[in-house]
Enzyme design. Structure first.
Site, PDB file in Angstrom:
ATOM      1  N   ASP A 300     -24.746  65.453  15.387  1.00 54.63           N
ATOM      2  CA  ASP A 300     -24.506  65.864  13.965  1.00 54.63           C
ATOM      3  C   ASP A 300     -23.109  66.304  13.836  1.00 54.63           C
ATOM      4  O   ASP A 300     -22.401  67.136  14.576  1.00 54.63           O
ATOM      5  CB  ASP A 300     -25.423  67.012  13.766  1.00 54.63           C
ATOM      6  CG  ASP A 300     -26.783  66.504  14.122  1.00 54.63           C
ATOM      7  OD1 ASP A 300     -27.102  65.478  14.570  1.00 54.63           O
ATOM      8  OD2 ASP A 300     -27.525  67.279  14.091  1.00 54.63           O
ATOM      9  N   GLN A 316     -21.765  68.421  17.058  1.00 55.47           N
ATOM     10  CA  GLN A 316     -22.757  68.913  18.188  1.00 55.47           C
ATOM     11  C   GLN A 316     -22.091  67.976  19.482  1.00 55.47           C
ATOM     12  O   GLN A 316     -22.045  66.737  19.500  1.00 55.47           O
ATOM     13  CB  GLN A 316     -23.973  68.200  17.924  1.00 55.47           C
ATOM     14  CG  GLN A 316     -24.833  68.930  17.051  1.00 55.47           C
ATOM     15  CD  GLN A 316     -25.468  70.304  17.752  1.00 55.47           C
ATOM     16  OE1 GLN A 316     -26.493  70.321  18.266  1.00 55.47           O
ATOM     17  NE2 GLN A 316     -24.656  71.281  17.417  1.00 55.47           N
ATOM     18  N   SER A 357     -27.015  72.687  15.361  1.00 59.21           N
ATOM     19  CA  SER A 357     -26.552  72.319  13.998  1.00 59.21           C
ATOM     20  C   SER A 357     -26.501  73.455  13.168  1.00 59.21           C
ATOM     21  O   SER A 357     -27.125  74.289  13.341  1.00 59.21           O
ATOM     22  CB  SER A 357     -27.009  71.064  13.579  1.00 59.21           C
ATOM     23  OG  SER A 357     -26.528  69.927  14.110  1.00 59.21           O
ATOM     24  N   GLU A 468     -35.174  67.980   9.372  1.00 58.33           N
ATOM     25  CA  GLU A 468     -33.782  68.252  10.191  1.00 58.33           C
ATOM     26  C   GLU A 468     -32.728  68.201   9.017  1.00 58.33           C
ATOM     27  O   GLU A 468     -32.880  67.801   7.711  1.00 58.33           O
ATOM     28  CB  GLU A 468     -33.467  67.406  11.111  1.00 58.33           C
ATOM     29  CG  GLU A 468     -34.524  67.417  12.201  1.00 58.33           C
ATOM     30  CD  GLU A 468     -34.124  66.370  13.540  1.00 58.33           C
ATOM     31  OE1 GLU A 468     -33.347  65.619  13.404  1.00 58.33           O
ATOM     32  OE2 GLU A 468     -34.355  66.813  14.587  1.00 58.33           O
TER      33      GLU A 468
HETATM   34  C1  FRU Z   1     -30.453  66.350  14.348  1.00 59.57           C
HETATM   35  C2  FRU Z   1     -30.570  67.457  15.342  1.00 59.57           C
HETATM   36  C3  FRU Z   1     -30.523  68.835  14.839  1.00 59.57           C
HETATM   37  C4  FRU Z   1     -30.482  69.798  15.592  1.00 59.57           C
HETATM   38  C5  FRU Z   1     -29.233  68.908  16.659  1.00 59.57           C
HETATM   39  C6  FRU Z   1     -29.329  69.010  18.195  1.00 59.57           C
HETATM   40  O1  FRU Z   1     -29.857  65.378  14.911  1.00 59.57           O
HETATM   41  O2  FRU Z   1     -31.828  67.158  16.297  1.00 59.57           O
HETATM   42  O3  FRU Z   1     -31.937  69.043  13.913  1.00 59.57           O
HETATM   43  O4  FRU Z   1     -29.694  70.846  15.421  1.00 59.57           O
HETATM   44  O5  FRU Z   1     -29.490  67.507  16.506  1.00 59.57           O
HETATM   45  O6  FRU Z   1     -28.269  68.541  18.554  1.00 59.57           O
END
Ligand code: FRU
Length: 719
Positions: A300, A316, A357, A468
């Site tokens: 993300d 991320q 995230s 999410e």
């Molecule tokens: C979405 C997610 C978020 C989380 C992150 C972890 O792609 O699953 O919900 O914060 O990725 O990498």
């Protein structure tokens, strides 16, 4: 003490240690063969009332323990927690060895050696993700520096997440190390990073953990299966002047003279970033104008914020693996949304968890008090993905270059098991910060705060079919600032429009689809864009692209400008590539009033892998118009009223008899914007390197009123 303990350990450590025989003079600390824990002190439920006899209900088969009994904190499943503490004993041998298995959650599922009230050694099991094994393996603490001290062994289960348990057996004081050996390096922090070199194929039993002098985990890094050795840099910037302990657990490997422990050092420069000189950014499947991390996995976009002429893109990132894991905020900046420079990592995992995230804002009013006079704090709001998941903040007063975590984190406690992905905006009418947060299933909630530190719940939002990464913001309709709508966004590119009264979002539309392609996910819009610009700009993770053999994994979408416009169906979201795309335009090829059925293929002579195609088409009622891009097709069918791009379909209506298309072609993605971004299909593909062809053909009657193809330049520095 039975010889068979060592036989069990030997099975896994044979290569490392050579034959092991029970040495004379070893001292048994505990073998957990009794019905109770004896004079060990038990708290919580996880350890039950006495040693387990092997595997517990609903557990994968536990193996590698010795005799009949072992410590197994899976009593009641992963959910339960507790501690088990030995009586005090004298350290009388150079090593303490034991068998350990279960979760790899440093500080949470662990065996600790406690001396003088401080944790001086700590071991975990090898598992930090689904799969894995319940086997116990040999593990050894090098305690030569602690000889003669009084100590306790403390077994901790403070985790309720996946692999939230620990298994331990046969603890002995010995003169001979077994299996994984843990050593410890103390450093006085006078630089920003603790760096160390992870050897090739280190695997999950290698684990480096940085501990504060209060025994908190400051950062950690497990080994991966990477084929080449790599440097890891963990930030200790907030601990200057303090002492940290770096524990290094690694399989003993006779013949390998350089251990991880020998490479530990402090540095002001993070090691492990390649300079933009060699082949970086020129690899076969490297997108040329879509953001990718220099190396390793990213997902993300996070913390999208603009300040002082720079667009910040955090993301991320796995600092040390080609697959998802070790979530850390990577960081890149751009003056124009097109040319990105990757900087050091911004926010590293800590004792509250890995860094999932979240978002970032500029605290113009210094509501949090993080800025000194004349400064503006950039504040990141993110999920601490430990046990349990909570929300935390960190701030930077030097344009995002260095970050300090708020000392009283988390700022929002645990609400649901997976609560995450805080997106924060400033709400001027009620003069407060508003956070949209994902809770569980398709439930989200809004929270309010005067200072980014104290949060109270405002209301709930449900968005069936989405989960999410929420986004939540206000936009003018048809460019009229006096007429606005609020948009609530879920990670799978669905949105609702409505109003917001400072407490509750009132949806006024059904749930609408913003992107029909295969790969758009977890999009986020920038905050802090100056009013004079006034754009709402969004970037998404193009989830699931394939990049075989590449040093990186995954890519972002091209940034889009969002607008709300009135359509016959009501107010709808439009998404178009940001105008800065023009910075990349090179040679242009143009055609006018081309009859696509009879004039032949206008694109037949073009070859390449980076293009922007703009087409203003007039399809007849029986027309089917197809762009062929490196073997991938984008087809408009008049009969069906659809576009199918790379196998994904979206409904599309002609406007005044015309279909206007803008198509961005990068090496591994094709993004189709129809009718000024009313309909968008963003998808990744794996190109055939030999096929660089373009084509345009039609069946039925169809005219290209205008057709323009720009050759695009790479956005990466051309060293
Ligand atoms: C979405 C997610 C978020 C989380 C992150 C972890 O792609 O699953 O919900 O914060 O990725 O990498």
């Amino acid at each position: 003490m039975r010889v068979s303990l060592w036989t069990a350990a030997l099975a896994v450590a044979a290569l490392a240690c050579g034959p092991l025989v029970a040495a004379e003079g070893d001292i048994l600390v505990a073998d957990f063969e009794g019905d109770t824990y004896g004079d060990w002190e038990v708290t919580g439920e996880a350890f039950g009332t006495g040693p387990a006899r092997g595997t517990l209900p609903n557990q994968m088969e536990v193996s590698g323990f010795e005799g009949r009994g072992l410590v197994n904190s899976y009593t009641g499943g992963d959910r339960t927690q507790g501690t088990l503490t030995s009586p005090e004993f004298n350290i009388e041998r150079p090593y303490i060895a034991f068998l350990v298995g279960g979760g790899q959650h440093p500080g949470e599922t662990c065996v600790n050696l406690v001396v003088g009230g401080r944790v001086v050694r700590s071991a975990t099991g090898p598992n930090d993700r689904a799969g894995g094994t319940e086997r116990l393996d040999g593990y050894t603490w090098d305690v030569r520096d602690l000889r003669g001290r009084r100590a306790r062994v403390q077994i901790v289960d403070a985790s309720s997440s996946g692999w939230g348990h620990i298994n331990v057996d046969e603890i002995v004081q010995t003169s001979r190390p077994v299996g994984v050996v843990e050593s410890s390096v103390e450093l006085r922090v006078d630089r920003r990073y603790v760096c160390f070199r992870m050897p090739a194929g280190a695997g999950p039993t290698s684990l480096v953990t940085v501990w504060s002098d209060e025994g908190r985990v400051v950062g950690y890094q497990g080994g991966s299966s990477a084929a080449a050795a790599y440097w890891v840099s963990l930030s200790v910037a907030g601990l200057r002047g303090k002492t940290v302990r770096v524990s290094v657990a690694e399989p003993s490997r006779p013949g390998h003279r350089i251990s991880i422990a020998d490479t530990v050092r402090l540095s002001d420069k993070p090691r492990g970033f390649r300079k933009v000189t060699d082949q970086l950014y020129k690899e076969t499947y490297r997108p040329q104008f879509h953001f990718t991390a220099q190396r390793n996995w990213h997902n993300d976009p996070n913390g999208c914020v603009f300040l002082d002429g720079e667009y910040h893109l955090f993301f991320q990132h796995n600092p040390s693996g080609i697959d998802w894991g070790n979530m850390t905020w990577g960081h890149a900046v751009s003056p124009d949304l097109v040319h990105w420079t990757q900087l050091d990592h911004a926010i590293y995992p800590d004792e509250l968890g890995t860094i999932f995230s979240g978002s970032a804002v500029i605290d113009w009013g210094n509501t949090a008090g993080f800025a000194k006079p004349g400064q503006h704090a950039m504040v990141a709001i993110y999920t601490s993905a430990g046990t349990p998941f909570t929300q935390s903040i960190a701030y930077s007063t030097d344009r995002g270059r260095t970050w300090t975590k708020y000392a009283a984190n988390p700022v929002l406690g645990n609400l649901t098991e997976g609560n995450r992905d805080p997106k924060v905006i400033w709400h001027e009418p009620t003069r407060k910060w508003v956070m949209a947060l994902y809770l569980t299933e398709s439930d989200y909630a809004l929270f309010g705060s005067p200072d980014l530190k104290q949060w109270t719940k405002l209301s709930d939002i449900s968005m069936p079919g989405s989960s999410e990464c929420p986004d939540f913001f206000e936009m003018p309709v048809d460019g009229d600032a006096a007429r606005t709508k609020w948009l609530f966004w879920g990670a799978n590119s669905r949105y609702m429009l409505g109003s917001f009264d400072g407490t509750t979002f009132h949806p006024e539309t059904e749930i609408l689809q913003a992107d029909f392609g295969a790969n758009t996910y977890a999009a986020q819009t920038w905050s802090g864009i100056p009013e004079a610009d006034g754009r709402r700009i969004q970037i998404a993770w193009m989830a699931g692209g394939q990049y075989p053999g590449m040093p990186f994994n995954q890519q972002m979408s091209f940034p889009c400008e969002l607008t709300l416009r009135t359509t016959p169906q009501g107010i709808r979201l439009f998404r178009e590539p940001v105008r800065e795309l023009e910075l990349l335009r090179g040679r242009v090829h143009e055609w006018h009033d081309t009859d696509l059925a009879t004039d032949g293929d206008p694109l037949a002579t073009l070859k390449g892998d980076l293009f922007e195609i703009q087409a203003d088409l007039e399809p007849g009622p029986d027309a089917e118009v197809t762009f062929t891009i490196r073997g991938q097709t984008v087809t408009y069918s008049a009969a069906k009223g659809t576009i199918v791009a790379l196998g994904k379909e979206a409904p599309v209506a002609l406007e005044d008899g015309r279909l206007r298309l803008q198509i961005l072609v990068d090496r591994t993605s094709i993004e189709v914007f129809a009718n000024s971004g009313r309909v968008v299909l963003s998808s990744c593909f794996l190109p055939d390197a030999m096929d660089q062809s373009l084509g345009l053909s039609a069946t039925g009657r169809a005219t290209a009123r205008s057709l323009r193809v720009y050759e695009l330049k790479s956005a990466w520095p051309q060293a």
